[in-house]
Scaffold this active site. Structure first.
Site, PDB file in Angstrom:
ATOM      1  N   GLY A 188       0.827  -1.206   0.000  1.00 30.70           N
ATOM      2  CA  GLY A 188       0.000   0.000   0.000  1.00 30.70           C
ATOM      3  C   GLY A 188       0.858   1.251   0.000  1.00 30.70           C
ATOM      4  O   GLY A 188       1.921   1.287  -0.619  1.00 30.70           O
ATOM      5  N   ASN A 189       0.426   2.268   0.722  1.00 33.99           N
ATOM      6  CA  ASN A 189       1.144   3.546   0.716  1.00 33.99           C
ATOM      7  C   ASN A 189       1.967   3.729   1.984  1.00 33.99           C
ATOM      8  O   ASN A 189       1.787   3.012   2.976  1.00 33.99           O
ATOM      9  CB  ASN A 189       0.154   4.704   0.537  1.00 33.99           C
ATOM     10  CG  ASN A 189      -0.864   4.793   1.660  1.00 33.99           C
ATOM     11  OD1 ASN A 189      -0.530   5.056   2.806  1.00 33.99           O
ATOM     12  ND2 ASN A 189      -2.135   4.552   1.328  1.00 33.99           N
ATOM     13  N   VAL A 192       0.084   4.562   5.544  1.00 31.98           N
ATOM     14  CA  VAL A 192      -0.431   3.392   6.247  1.00 31.98           C
ATOM     15  C   VAL A 192       0.724   2.479   6.654  1.00 31.98           C
ATOM     16  O   VAL A 192       0.678   1.834   7.698  1.00 31.98           O
ATOM     17  CB  VAL A 192      -1.453   2.632   5.380  1.00 31.98           C
ATOM     18  CG1 VAL A 192      -1.954   1.375   6.096  1.00 31.98           C
ATOM     19  CG2 VAL A 192      -2.631   3.533   5.028  1.00 31.98           C
ATOM     20  N   GLY A 193       1.778   2.437   5.838  1.00 31.60           N
ATOM     21  CA  GLY A 193       2.949   1.629   6.168  1.00 31.60           C
ATOM     22  C   GLY A 193       3.525   1.986   7.525  1.00 31.60           C
ATOM     23  O   GLY A 193       3.954   1.114   8.292  1.00 31.60           O
ATOM     24  N   GLU A 210       5.616  -3.161   1.162  1.00 29.30           N
ATOM     25  CA  GLU A 210       5.731  -2.877  -0.271  1.00 29.30           C
ATOM     26  C   GLU A 210       4.938  -1.609  -0.542  1.00 29.30           C
ATOM     27  O   GLU A 210       3.708  -1.638  -0.649  1.00 29.30           O
ATOM     28  CB  GLU A 210       5.199  -4.067  -1.084  1.00 29.30           C
ATOM     29  CG  GLU A 210       5.994  -5.349  -0.896  1.00 29.30           C
ATOM     30  CD  GLU A 210       7.436  -5.226  -1.349  1.00 29.30           C
ATOM     31  OE1 GLU A 210       7.719  -4.361  -2.206  1.00 29.30           O
ATOM     32  OE2 GLU A 210       8.291  -5.973  -0.860  1.00 29.30           O
ATOM     33  N   CYS A 244       1.826   0.825  -8.701  1.00 31.28           N
ATOM     34  CA  CYS A 244       2.836   1.372  -7.783  1.00 31.28           C
ATOM     35  C   CYS A 244       4.173   1.630  -8.456  1.00 31.28           C
ATOM     36  O   CYS A 244       4.964   2.437  -7.982  1.00 31.28           O
ATOM     37  CB  CYS A 244       3.012   0.444  -6.587  1.00 31.28           C
ATOM     38  SG  CYS A 244       3.539  -1.235  -7.011  1.00 31.28           S
TER      39      CYS A 244
END
Length: 489
Positions: A188-189, A192-193, A210, A244
């Site tokens: 994700g982004n 949020v990571g 990732e 991505c």
């Protein structure tokens, strides 16, 4: 006990039975997963069509084809990858058995993304299954239809206790993150990571993140601009730019900007017709929230191509922006949509400086016939992946590690990298209770002579065949006997 707690508890209980440790069991589960993609392709494609407007062919091309290849690779190589790995030894451990023993981590949490909902959710699951783990699968709630199909189909084909599917939104994900896992794999982004990593830290749980970032694309004025733009257009507008590793922006000299714009415009027409909105191969923005986010990026930029949009259909035409400044809104975050900014630069030096000012991207692209240009771009920048004269295709190569660096991610996967990432590579040494005299050099009292012999035995590594090992071992026994008698005893 919440639904999420129950799923994790069942997965851990199933893992503790030990059935997932059998290589044959893992292979059987992978074969079942492989069968899912051959038997339920229409159901999978229909859901993706509703979520992202992909055709059935497009769904196979970008979602399940790579998964089928990955599963086949694991089935073929799993016994070898899971076997003990013997390593080089020093002279001191020549008579010992020294090896790496891959073992399962335990219960893994896989949190998928919405842009390629099967590809980026199931690929980590393949690695988790192959490594012998249990895995809780959390598909993205943004892809409503795909999430439901995944929840319905996975328990039919693979062990529903070992690999439960938990659906839901932010509250469900937060509840999962409160549980203890042995590894968390998130796609994700970066925003949020950071939340994932903070939650994992409370249990000292390792993570694979990732993420993404603004992947630059430098076009050398001496390259074949027509071919370069064809490949860039494909890489940028596939999945409506929601990739991505899509080229996020172009860097080129002002003298070729107009040519680049014209070539991209031609390619858009060839790929998606004069009316991309009616083209079955052109996707849609996932929802209206993301539609508004992408459209807001256009406010201070000049549109050279495209710009047409329809909020009710979440449609944004393939769009090219010219003479974009580094401080423009479209340059402040990953676009994740069909906008292609062009930033004029004086040449390679300025391009490298501009790239290095930002966070490290997930991918970096350079188009040039000159190996020196390619090597400079590679050596003077940092990114998760690096491609010269193409886009995206490194994702399809299982022999390459796929992952980010810095803000674009932590850890890598695909192929054997997935297996190793989701295994504990346990170092093992098995020694016999014999030849104790050789060990006397390590025991007190410590002397310079003992140190000298220790240096000789420890700092010399060997890598010889079976016959050589026997001969060397015999010689070492003789040497040790002399050493022990003359210097140590």
């Amino acid at each position: 006990m919440s639904r999420e707690q129950q799923a994790v508890a069942r997965a851990r209980k199933a893992f503790e039975t030990g059935r997932s440790k059998s290589v044959e069991y893992r292979i059987n589960q992978l074969k079942n997963l492989q069968r899912l993609f051959s038997e339920k392709q229409k159901e999978i494609a229909a859901a993706i069509k509703k979520d992202l407007n992909k055709t059935e062919v497009g769904a196979q091309f970008y979602e399940t084809l790579g998964l089928e290849g990955e599963i086949s690779l694991f089935i073929k190589n799993l016994k070898e990858w899971a076997a003990p790995r013997h390593v080089k030894k020093n002279l001191l451990t020549m008579s010992d058995t020294v090896y790496i023993h891959p073992e399962p981590l335990g219960v893994v949490l896989v949190i998928g993304a919405w842009n390629y909902p099967w590809a980026v959710t199931i690929r980590p699951l393949i690695g988790a299954i192959a490594a012998g783990n249990a895995a809780v699968v959390k598909p993205s709630e943004v892809c409503v239809h795909t999430s439901k199909v995944m929840e319905d189909l996975l328990p039919i084909y693979i062990d529903k206790e070992l690999y439960p599917v938990v659906t839901g939104g932010v509250p469900e994900t937060q509840e999962l993150l409160r549980q203890k896992f042995d590894h968390i794999f998130y796609t994700g982004n970066s925003t949020v990571g950071k939340v994932i990593m903070e939650a994992a830290a409370k249990h000292l749980t390792p993570v694979t993140l990732e993420l993404g970032g603004k992947s630059p694309c430098y076009i050398d004025k001496n390259c074949d601009i027509s071919i370069a733009c064809r490949r860039i257009t494909w890489g940028k507008y596939s999945n409506c730019g929601q990739t991505c590793i899509a080229p996020d922006y172009i860097l080129c000299e002002p003298s070729i900007q107009n040519r680049v714009i014209e070539e991209v415009k031609k390619c858009i027409k060839v790929f998606y017709t004069d009316n991309p909105k009616m083209c079955p191969d052109y996707g849609r923005i996932i929802n209206q929230r993301h539609f508004k986010r992408v459209m807001a990026m256009l406010e201070d930029s000049n549109i050279a191509v495209g710009g047409e949009n329809d909020e009710s259909d979440c449609y944004i035409a393939p769009t090219v922006l010219r003479d974009v400044k580094p401080e423009a809104k479209v340059m402040q975050e990953e676009i994740f949509g069909p906008l292609l900014p062009i930033l004029p630069v004086s040449g390679l030096d300025e391009a490298i400086k501009l790239i290095n000012k930002g966070e490290k991207p997930l991918a970096l692209y350079v188009f040039s016939p000159d190996n020196k240009v390619i090597e400079r771009m590679r050596d003077e920048t940092s990114s998760g992946g690096f491609l010269a004269n193409d886009c995206l295709v490194h994702y399809s190569v299982s022999a390459l590690p796929f992952g980010g660096v810095g803000n674009s991610g932590i850890g890598c996967y695909h192929g054997k990298f997935s297996f190793d990432r989701l295994s504990h590579l346990r170092g093992c040494l098995v020694k016999k209770l014999k030849m104790e005299g050789v060990n006397d050099m390590r025991y007190p009292p410590h002397t310079l002579k003992k140190l000298g012999w220790a240096r000789f035995f420890i700092l010399n590594t060997v890598d010889v065949g079976w016959v050589g090992r026997m001969a060397l071992l015999a010689a070492l026994v003789m040497v040790a006997a002399v050493v022990i008698q003359k210097y140590l005893l």
